[in-house]
Design a protein around this motif. Structure first.
Motif, mmCIF file in Angstrom:
data_model
loop_
_atom_site.group_PDB
_atom_site.id
_atom_site.type_symbol
_atom_site.label_atom_id
_atom_site.label_comp_id
_atom_site.label_asym_id
_atom_site.label_seq_id
_atom_site.Cartn_x
_atom_site.Cartn_y
_atom_site.Cartn_z
ATOM 1 N N VAL A 7 -78.482 59.991 -0.644
ATOM 2 C CA VAL A 7 -78.588 61.317 -1.248
ATOM 3 C C VAL A 7 -77.460 61.456 -2.267
ATOM 4 O O VAL A 7 -76.282 61.326 -1.916
ATOM 5 N N ALA A 8 -77.816 61.710 -3.511
ATOM 6 C CA ALA A 8 -76.837 61.735 -4.597
ATOM 7 C C ALA A 8 -76.833 63.079 -5.302
ATOM 8 O O ALA A 8 -77.888 63.663 -5.544
ATOM 9 N N VAL A 9 -75.646 63.546 -5.643
ATOM 10 C CA VAL A 9 -75.462 64.736 -6.470
ATOM 11 C C VAL A 9 -74.954 64.271 -7.827
ATOM 12 O O VAL A 9 -73.914 63.615 -7.916
ATOM 13 N N VAL A 10 -75.678 64.617 -8.882
ATOM 14 C CA VAL A 10 -75.297 64.227 -10.238
ATOM 15 C C VAL A 10 -75.163 65.488 -11.083
ATOM 16 O O VAL A 10 -76.134 66.246 -11.226
ATOM 17 N N THR A 11 -73.975 65.729 -11.633
ATOM 18 C CA THR A 11 -73.787 66.905 -12.482
ATOM 19 C C THR A 11 -74.069 66.566 -13.943
ATOM 20 O O THR A 11 -74.032 65.411 -14.357
ATOM 21 N N ASN A 70 -69.370 74.851 -4.708
ATOM 22 C CA ASN A 70 -69.463 74.811 -3.243
ATOM 23 C C ASN A 70 -70.865 75.181 -2.765
ATOM 24 O O ASN A 70 -71.439 74.513 -1.897
ATOM 25 N N ALA A 71 -71.420 76.236 -3.347
ATOM 26 C CA ALA A 71 -72.755 76.685 -2.928
ATOM 27 C C ALA A 71 -73.804 75.630 -3.251
ATOM 28 O O ALA A 71 -74.703 75.359 -2.439
ATOM 29 N N GLY A 72 -73.697 75.013 -4.429
ATOM 30 C CA GLY A 72 -74.673 74.001 -4.816
ATOM 31 C C GLY A 72 -74.619 72.772 -3.933
ATOM 32 O O GLY A 72 -75.662 72.271 -3.474
ATOM 33 N N VAL A 73 -73.430 72.282 -3.667
ATOM 34 C CA VAL A 73 -73.279 71.090 -2.827
ATOM 35 C C VAL A 73 -73.731 71.382 -1.403
ATOM 36 O O VAL A 73 -74.439 70.571 -0.775
ATOM 37 N N ASP A 74 -73.358 72.530 -0.886
ATOM 38 C CA ASP A 74 -73.770 72.883 0.480
ATOM 39 C C ASP A 74 -75.292 73.020 0.584
ATOM 40 O O ASP A 74 -75.891 72.661 1.607
ATOM 41 N N ALA A 75 -75.936 73.519 -0.470
ATOM 42 C CA ALA A 75 -77.397 73.642 -0.457
ATOM 43 C C ALA A 75 -78.058 72.265 -0.423
ATOM 44 O O ALA A 75 -79.073 72.070 0.261
ATOM 45 N N VAL A 76 -77.487 71.314 -1.127
ATOM 46 C CA VAL A 76 -78.020 69.947 -1.110
ATOM 47 C C VAL A 76 -77.893 69.358 0.301
ATOM 48 O O VAL A 76 -78.847 68.784 0.842
ATOM 49 N N ALA A 77 -76.704 69.500 0.888
ATOM 50 C CA ALA A 77 -76.483 68.957 2.232
ATOM 51 C C ALA A 77 -77.385 69.636 3.253
ATOM 52 O O ALA A 77 -77.892 68.985 4.183
ATOM 53 N N ALA A 78 -77.602 70.937 3.101
ATOM 54 C CA ALA A 78 -78.464 71.659 4.039
ATOM 55 C C ALA A 78 -79.908 71.178 3.933
ATOM 56 O O ALA A 78 -80.605 71.046 4.946
ATOM 57 N N ARG A 79 -80.360 70.879 2.735
ATOM 58 C CA ARG A 79 -81.760 70.461 2.562
ATOM 59 C C ARG A 79 -81.984 69.013 2.979
ATOM 60 O O ARG A 79 -82.988 68.696 3.634
ATOM 61 N N PHE A 80 -81.053 68.131 2.616
ATOM 62 C CA PHE A 80 -81.289 66.701 2.822
ATOM 63 C C PHE A 80 -80.463 66.098 3.961
ATOM 64 O O PHE A 80 -80.631 64.926 4.279
ATOM 65 N N GLY A 81 -79.565 66.887 4.551
ATOM 66 C CA GLY A 81 -78.861 66.448 5.751
ATOM 67 C C GLY A 81 -77.517 65.793 5.524
ATOM 68 O O GLY A 81 -76.666 65.795 6.426
ATOM 69 N N HIS A 82 -77.286 65.237 4.349
ATOM 70 C CA HIS A 82 -76.017 64.552 4.081
ATOM 71 C C HIS A 82 -75.897 64.310 2.589
ATOM 72 O O HIS A 82 -76.849 64.524 1.827
ATOM 73 N N ILE A 83 -74.714 63.866 2.162
ATOM 74 C CA ILE A 83 -74.459 63.481 0.775
ATOM 75 C C ILE A 83 -73.757 62.135 0.793
ATOM 76 O O ILE A 83 -72.728 61.969 1.452
ATOM 77 N N ASP A 84 -74.320 61.172 0.084
ATOM 78 C CA ASP A 84 -73.776 59.818 0.062
ATOM 79 C C ASP A 84 -73.048 59.477 -1.229
ATOM 80 O O ASP A 84 -72.081 58.710 -1.219
ATOM 81 N N THR A 85 -73.527 60.020 -2.324
ATOM 82 C CA THR A 85 -72.994 59.658 -3.633
ATOM 83 C C THR A 85 -72.797 60.904 -4.476
ATOM 84 O O THR A 85 -73.630 61.814 -4.471
ATOM 85 N N MET A 86 -71.702 60.930 -5.191
ATOM 86 C CA MET A 86 -71.385 62.008 -6.130
ATOM 87 C C MET A 86 -71.132 61.389 -7.491
ATOM 88 O O MET A 86 -70.386 60.419 -7.606
ATOM 89 N N VAL A 87 -71.769 61.944 -8.523
ATOM 90 C CA VAL A 87 -71.486 61.512 -9.894
ATOM 91 C C VAL A 87 -71.019 62.731 -10.688
ATOM 92 O O VAL A 87 -71.801 63.635 -10.984
ATOM 93 N N ALA A 88 -69.730 62.766 -10.991
ATOM 94 C CA ALA A 88 -69.144 63.863 -11.768
ATOM 95 C C ALA A 88 -69.296 63.524 -13.247
ATOM 96 O O ALA A 88 -68.459 62.846 -13.835
ATOM 97 N N ASN A 89 -70.385 64.015 -13.824
ATOM 98 C CA ASN A 89 -70.749 63.615 -15.190
ATOM 99 C C ASN A 89 -70.684 64.759 -16.195
ATOM 100 O O ASN A 89 -70.598 64.508 -17.393
ATOM 101 N N ALA A 90 -70.709 66.009 -15.731
ATOM 102 C CA ALA A 90 -70.776 67.140 -16.660
ATOM 103 C C ALA A 90 -69.601 67.124 -17.629
ATOM 104 O O ALA A 90 -68.459 66.875 -17.236
ATOM 105 N N GLY A 91 -69.893 67.393 -18.897
ATOM 106 C CA GLY A 91 -68.813 67.403 -19.876
ATOM 107 C C GLY A 91 -69.234 68.018 -21.191
ATOM 108 O O GLY A 91 -70.427 68.174 -21.483
#
Length: 259
Positions: A7-11, A70-91
């Protein structure tokens, strides 16, 4: 596939490099949270992932707003159960000579790049640490290592990301969390396209000279780095299996910066 179950979060994933990373992750089996301040772009990427048979969710996220992160990341974890990868790309990019650089604009660049990386990391590691696993990926730049005129805010932010990622490699190690930085050269995104006329005006040269001399003059072949190049490195870092690769910066620049 390399990222099945991940499960990955990409900004900044509604367009440009972030979009390409999100699509590449999904193609390798990852579930992707497509985070962007422009929710319409994020939703379009989610639709693209789903048409290809993947799973994704759109998250509206201003990375300079701690509550939103915080709200966005917590919503991802709540829906998919965990977070494995983070990509801090916003710029973003704003260019001026220092003597003409409004401090408000300088702070905006630093807040989004460096502050956003900090806030996203802080939000993600609370989900990664208990699982003793995770990959933190930061979008640096050749400007994490080198300097260019007119880019004081961007260069300062990208140097800061490199230092922060190395701190996270040390802090995250005991929790099984790796931390690395991708440092692309110039990628012909809309952000870079906007720089060309700006730099031509500030430097008093033609737009063609900005491309050939300023942007690509240090490469070995005069070629732009592609979004696919960067996305491939992100997949590699997300799927790498041990802490043998942590605290590192991988430069993807056609030889512009070596080392």
């Amino acid at each position: 596939m390399k990222l099945t179950g991940n499960v990955a979060v990409v900004t900044g994933a509604g367009s440009g490099i972030g979009r390409q990373i999100a699509l590449a992750f999904a193609a390798e089996g990852a579930t992707v949270a497509v985070a962007d301040i422009a929710i319409e772009g994020a939703e379009a990427v989610v639709a693209e992932v789903e048409r290809s048979g993947g799973t994704a969710m759109a998250v509206r996220m201003d990375v300079s707003d701690e509550a939103a992160v915080n709200a966005g990341v917590d919503a991802v974890a709540a829906r998919f159960g965990h977070i494995d990868t983070m990509v801090a790309n916003a710029g973003i990019q704003i260019v001026h000579p220092v003597e003409e650089f409004p401090y408000e604009e300088f702070r905006k660049v630093v807040d989004i790049h460096l502050g956003g990386s900090f806030l996203l990391t802080k939000a993600c590691v609370k989900h990664m640490y208990p699982r003793r696993s995770g990959s933190l990926i930061y979008m640096g730049s050749v400007h994490s290592h080198l300097a260019s005129p007119l880019k004081s805010a961007y260069v300062a932010a990208k140097h800061g990301i490199l230092g922060f990622a190395r701190v996270m490699a040390k802090e995250g190690a005991k929790h099984g969390v790796r931390s690395n930085v991708i440092c692309p050269g110039f990628v012909r995104t809309p952000l870079v396209e906007r720089q060309i006329p700006q730099q031509a005006a500030d430097l008093g040269i033609s737009e063609e000279e900005v491309v050939s001399r300023v942007m690509l003059g240090g490469t070995v072949d005069g070629e732009f780095t592609t979004m696919d190049d960067v996305a491939s490195v992100a997949v590699f870092l997300a799927s790498f299996g041990s802490a043998a690769l942590t605290g590192q910066s991988l430069t993807v620049s056609h030889g512009w910066h070596m080392g």
